[in-house]
Design a protein around this motif. Sequence first.
Motif, PDB file in Angstrom:
ATOM      1  N   THR A  22      27.202  45.061  46.842  1.00 33.18           N
ATOM      2  CA  THR A  22      26.863  45.036  45.415  1.00 33.18           C
ATOM      3  C   THR A  22      25.408  44.638  45.172  1.00 33.18           C
ATOM      4  OG1 THR A  22      27.742  42.775  45.250  1.00 33.18           O
ATOM      5  CG2 THR A  22      29.225  44.579  44.666  1.00 33.18           C
ATOM      6  N   VAL A  23      24.935  43.656  45.912  1.00 32.69           N
ATOM      7  CA  VAL A  23      23.542  43.218  45.742  1.00 32.69           C
ATOM      8  C   VAL A  23      22.578  44.351  46.085  1.00 32.69           C
ATOM      9  CG1 VAL A  23      21.764  41.672  46.651  1.00 32.69           C
ATOM     10  CG2 VAL A  23      24.001  40.759  46.043  1.00 32.69           C
ATOM     11  N   GLN A  63      27.303  54.445  36.394  1.00 32.88           N
ATOM     12  CA  GLN A  63      28.670  53.924  36.459  1.00 32.88           C
ATOM     13  C   GLN A  63      28.855  52.997  37.654  1.00 32.88           C
ATOM     14  OE1 GLN A  63      31.937  56.826  35.596  1.00 32.88           O
ATOM     15  NE2 GLN A  63      30.256  58.268  35.331  1.00 32.88           N
ATOM     16  N   VAL A  64      28.365  53.415  38.817  1.00 31.97           N
ATOM     17  CA  VAL A  64      28.615  52.627  40.020  1.00 31.97           C
ATOM     18  C   VAL A  64      27.788  51.337  40.017  1.00 31.97           C
ATOM     19  CG1 VAL A  64      26.880  53.657  41.558  1.00 31.97           C
ATOM     20  CG2 VAL A  64      29.042  52.859  42.493  1.00 31.97           C
ATOM     21  N   ILE A  65      26.591  51.364  39.432  1.00 31.09           N
ATOM     22  CA  ILE A  65      25.800  50.136  39.322  1.00 31.09           C
ATOM     23  C   ILE A  65      26.504  49.143  38.397  1.00 31.09           C
ATOM     24  CG2 ILE A  65      23.647  49.165  38.423  1.00 31.09           C
ATOM     25  CD1 ILE A  65      22.251  51.728  39.441  1.00 31.09           C
ATOM     26  N   ALA A  66      27.047  49.646  37.300  1.00 27.67           N
ATOM     27  CA  ALA A  66      27.809  48.776  36.393  1.00 27.67           C
ATOM     28  C   ALA A  66      29.022  48.193  37.105  1.00 27.67           C
ATOM     29  CB  ALA A  66      28.238  49.572  35.160  1.00 27.67           C
ATOM     30  N   THR A  71      31.924  43.771  40.000  1.00 27.56           N
ATOM     31  CA  THR A  71      32.456  43.314  41.292  1.00 27.56           C
ATOM     32  C   THR A  71      31.803  42.013  41.721  1.00 27.56           C
ATOM     33  OG1 THR A  71      32.903  45.599  41.989  1.00 27.56           O
ATOM     34  CG2 THR A  71      32.798  43.923  43.720  1.00 27.56           C
ATOM     35  N   LEU A  72      30.479  41.944  41.566  1.00 28.91           N
ATOM     36  CA  LEU A  72      29.731  40.754  41.974  1.00 28.91           C
ATOM     37  C   LEU A  72      30.058  39.546  41.098  1.00 28.91           C
ATOM     38  CD1 LEU A  72      27.466  39.491  43.733  1.00 28.91           C
ATOM     39  CD2 LEU A  72      25.824  40.329  42.022  1.00 28.91           C
ATOM     40  N   CYS A  73      30.107  39.750  39.802  1.00 28.99           N
ATOM     41  CA  CYS A  73      30.231  38.626  38.863  1.00 28.99           C
ATOM     42  C   CYS A  73      31.678  38.225  38.560  1.00 28.99           C
ATOM     43  CB  CYS A  73      29.517  38.965  37.558  1.00 28.99           C
ATOM     44  SG  CYS A  73      27.746  39.240  37.745  1.00 28.99           S
ATOM     45  N   LEU A  74      32.605  39.164  38.692  1.00 26.77           N
ATOM     46  CA  LEU A  74      33.997  38.875  38.334  1.00 26.77           C
ATOM     47  C   LEU A  74      34.947  38.985  39.525  1.00 26.77           C
ATOM     48  CD1 LEU A  74      36.301  38.385  36.290  1.00 26.77           C
ATOM     49  CD2 LEU A  74      36.315  40.858  35.859  1.00 26.77           C
ATOM     50  N   SER A  75      34.926  40.121  40.209  1.00 20.55           N
ATOM     51  CA  SER A  75      35.971  40.400  41.201  1.00 20.55           C
ATOM     52  C   SER A  75      35.850  39.554  42.460  1.00 20.55           C
ATOM     53  CB  SER A  75      35.955  41.893  41.560  1.00 20.55           C
ATOM     54  OG  SER A  75      36.165  42.669  40.398  1.00 20.55           O
ATOM     55  N   ALA A 230      53.994  45.291  38.533  1.00 21.66           N
ATOM     56  CA  ALA A 230      53.351  45.025  37.244  1.00 21.66           C
ATOM     57  C   ALA A 230      52.167  44.084  37.420  1.00 21.66           C
ATOM     58  CB  ALA A 230      54.368  44.425  36.272  1.00 21.66           C
ATOM     59  N   ALA A 231      52.350  43.040  38.228  1.00 23.97           N
ATOM     60  CA  ALA A 231      51.263  42.086  38.454  1.00 23.97           C
ATOM     61  C   ALA A 231      50.070  42.771  39.112  1.00 23.97           C
ATOM     62  CB  ALA A 231      51.765  40.935  39.325  1.00 23.97           C
ATOM     63  N   ILE A 232      50.342  43.622  40.088  1.00 28.15           N
ATOM     64  CA  ILE A 232      49.260  44.328  40.783  1.00 28.15           C
ATOM     65  C   ILE A 232      48.478  45.203  39.813  1.00 28.15           C
ATOM     66  CG2 ILE A 232      48.760  46.128  42.494  1.00 28.15           C
ATOM     67  CD1 ILE A 232      51.179  45.064  44.083  1.00 28.15           C
ATOM     68  N   LEU A 233      49.185  45.992  39.019  1.00 27.85           N
ATOM     69  CA  LEU A 233      48.516  46.909  38.098  1.00 27.85           C
ATOM     70  C   LEU A 233      47.796  46.165  36.978  1.00 27.85           C
ATOM     71  CD1 LEU A 233      51.206  49.727  37.831  1.00 27.85           C
ATOM     72  CD2 LEU A 233      48.982  49.855  38.975  1.00 27.85           C
ATOM     73  N   ILE A 234      48.358  45.047  36.535  1.00 22.58           N
ATOM     74  CA  ILE A 234      47.734  44.293  35.451  1.00 22.58           C
ATOM     75  C   ILE A 234      46.440  43.634  35.931  1.00 22.58           C
ATOM     76  CG2 ILE A 234      47.975  42.236  34.007  1.00 22.58           C
ATOM     77  CD1 ILE A 234      50.945  43.046  33.656  1.00 22.58           C
ATOM     78  N   VAL A 235      46.471  42.973  37.086  1.00 22.06           N
ATOM     79  CA  VAL A 235      45.267  42.321  37.609  1.00 22.06           C
ATOM     80  C   VAL A 235      44.206  43.370  37.939  1.00 22.06           C
ATOM     81  CG1 VAL A 235      44.290  40.884  39.431  1.00 22.06           C
ATOM     82  CG2 VAL A 235      46.537  40.342  38.494  1.00 22.06           C
ATOM     83  N   LYS A 236      44.621  44.445  38.606  1.00 22.47           N
ATOM     84  CA  LYS A 236      43.673  45.526  38.887  1.00 22.47           C
ATOM     85  C   LYS A 236      43.149  46.123  37.594  1.00 22.47           C
ATOM     86  CE  LYS A 236      43.234  50.206  40.568  1.00 22.47           C
ATOM     87  NZ  LYS A 236      42.756  50.627  39.232  1.00 22.47           N
ATOM     88  N   GLY A 237      44.048  46.227  36.592  1.00 20.19           N
ATOM     89  CA  GLY A 237      43.639  46.793  35.314  1.00 20.19           C
ATOM     90  C   GLY A 237      42.547  45.984  34.644  1.00 20.19           C
ATOM     91  N   ILE A 238      42.648  44.655  34.715  1.00 24.74           N
ATOM     92  CA  ILE A 238      41.624  43.802  34.100  1.00 24.74           C
ATOM     93  C   ILE A 238      40.275  44.027  34.770  1.00 24.74           C
ATOM     94  CG2 ILE A 238      40.861  41.408  33.828  1.00 24.74           C
ATOM     95  CD1 ILE A 238      43.780  40.656  33.399  1.00 24.74           C
ATOM     96  N   THR A 239      40.239  43.971  36.089  1.00 26.16           N
ATOM     97  CA  THR A 239      38.974  44.147  36.802  1.00 26.16           C
ATOM     98  C   THR A 239      38.433  45.563  36.621  1.00 26.16           C
ATOM     99  OG1 THR A 239      40.298  44.560  38.803  1.00 26.16           O
ATOM    100  CG2 THR A 239      39.381  42.355  38.527  1.00 26.16           C
TER     101      THR A 239
END
Length: 303
Positions: A22-23, A63-66, A71-75, A230-239
């Motif tokens: 990411t950096v 898109q990929v830079i965003a 990824t760097l700041c949240l994931s 559901a948990a997998i899709l929800i967490v992935k959905g947020i990120t």
Amino acid sequence: MKYNKSITTLVLVIGCLAFVATVVGIFSSGGVGPKEIRTLHDEVITLHGKGLYQFDSVSGASQVIAQDIVTLCLSIPLLFISLFWSRKGSIKGRLMLVGTISYFLYTYASYAFLLMYNPLFLLYVILLSASFFAFTLVMMSFDYENLHTYFHNNLPTKFIGGFLFSLSFLLLFLWLGRIVPPLLNGGVPVGLEHYTTLVIQVLDLAFIVPVAILGGILVLKRNGIGYLLAAILIVKGITMLTAITAMILNQARAGIPMTVMEYALFPAFNIVVMYCLYVLLKHVQEPRIPGGIMDEDTNLVRN
């Protein structure tokens, strides 16, 4: 948690390598600048022309830079936090961990298969492999016979199941609306540009849509596997939706035309997903015995 050492090692590899990727993606420079080319489909597109993604289109690179920024700041922080949480024997932590790893699996599958070849290609392959095996091991660590007992009986299954069905139908109609008309009239889908195929649409239609439908059905039946999906899709959905929101903003900054629907739909859906995560985790009950949390695999008390 079963496979604790292996999962920890893989997560550390994912986090460290994703940090590097990411950096470099965000801060790399050089190149000749934007350049117009004619694609095999006789369309004129503009290449980004700078940094790691210089051979990707302006739209693709923005898109990929965003996504790299998210990824760097949240994931990456969420990955390490959920690992620490899960190592303490928390079911909530493990649900967060498997969902976060699924984001990295999806992200670096798309990077490896979609992006124009660049110097980090092998890094994407390693990240894809590490994410796949980490995801597999965490999935194998759950006690599926007792998984349903970790969720309160008053969990609003209709709400969670309805969200999963809505997610699947949204993706289905969104992508089929882009793919089917060009198939019927012999044209080229919007967004193909100079790439060879629609990788994101492949991943969503082949995996996310069926898993969301299956998860919705199982959640309505109060099946433990449905809660896990559901948990997998929800967490992935947020990120992922946070990344998509950042992509939309970065594309607008780069001068890519965006519709009012795109500005409104994904951020609004992201808020709904965050609420779904709150509801789901609120109704998780950790395995307990007097004095501490019981590890479901070793039956040891962790004070």
